[in-house]
Motif scaffolding. Structure first.
Motif, PDB file in Angstrom:
ATOM      1  N   ARG A  25       7.064  -2.475  -9.496  1.00  0.00           N
ATOM      2  CA  ARG A  25       7.381  -1.318  -8.663  1.00  0.00           C
ATOM      3  C   ARG A  25       7.532  -1.665  -7.180  1.00  0.00           C
ATOM      4  O   ARG A  25       7.551  -0.786  -6.341  1.00  0.00           O
ATOM      5  CB  ARG A  25       6.361  -0.195  -8.844  1.00  0.00           C
ATOM      6  N   THR A  26       7.606  -2.934  -6.853  1.00  0.00           N
ATOM      7  CA  THR A  26       7.874  -3.331  -5.477  1.00  0.00           C
ATOM      8  C   THR A  26       9.373  -3.384  -5.296  1.00  0.00           C
ATOM      9  O   THR A  26      10.055  -4.089  -6.026  1.00  0.00           O
ATOM     10  CB  THR A  26       7.257  -4.712  -5.172  1.00  0.00           C
ATOM     11  N   ARG A  27       9.881  -2.608  -4.359  1.00  0.00           N
ATOM     12  CA  ARG A  27      11.326  -2.542  -4.148  1.00  0.00           C
ATOM     13  C   ARG A  27      11.667  -3.277  -2.857  1.00  0.00           C
ATOM     14  O   ARG A  27      11.842  -2.675  -1.813  1.00  0.00           O
ATOM     15  CB  ARG A  27      11.780  -1.101  -4.074  1.00  0.00           C
TER      16      ARG A  27
END
Length: 125
Positions: A25-27
């Motif tokens: 979920r790290t963008r």
């Protein structure tokens, strides 16, 4: 009297930072790495120089410190104190021992390494 040279980044610190950058979920679409050439600049940049630059970024651009990750030297309580209230809110980074730190409402909190992050070959994310 010259300042001692800063300690090199540790393997646990690098691994923790890479984990923060590649966690689910790290963008992240861009990574910027900066450095200086002389030891006096390197040792002072972590606190004073970064505080000044972060204030300019925060007030003059759409920079969001919550999208910014740093090495252990920036996880020092003097950094948000120098930068000013809310300037570095949400910034995170890695500690020398492979833990992490975060800035929240002017406080720097540190988390011990919960597990060993996976090592990535240098130069890959």
């Amino acid at each position: 009297m010259a300042s001692p040279p800063p300690a090199p980044h540790s393997e646990p610190e690098l691994s923790a930072l890479l984990y923060l950058l590649t966690a689910p979920r790290t963008r992240i679409s861009t990574v910027v790495v900066g450095h200086s050439r002389d030891s006096a600049s390197r040792s002072s940049a972590a606190a004073f120089g970064w505080a000044q630059m972060s204030r300019r970024l925060r007030h003059s651009t759409d920079w969001d410190p919550a999208r910014t990750f740093g090495f252990a030297a920036l996880g020092d309580s003097r950094v948000p104190a120098l930068a000013g209230p809310a300037t570095l809110q949400g910034m995170r980074g890695a500690t020398v021992d492979g833990g992490t730190w975060a800035i929240d409402r002017g406080w720097v909190t540190q988390q011990l390494p919960a597990r060993t992050p996976p090592l990535h070959p240098r130069g890959t994310l």
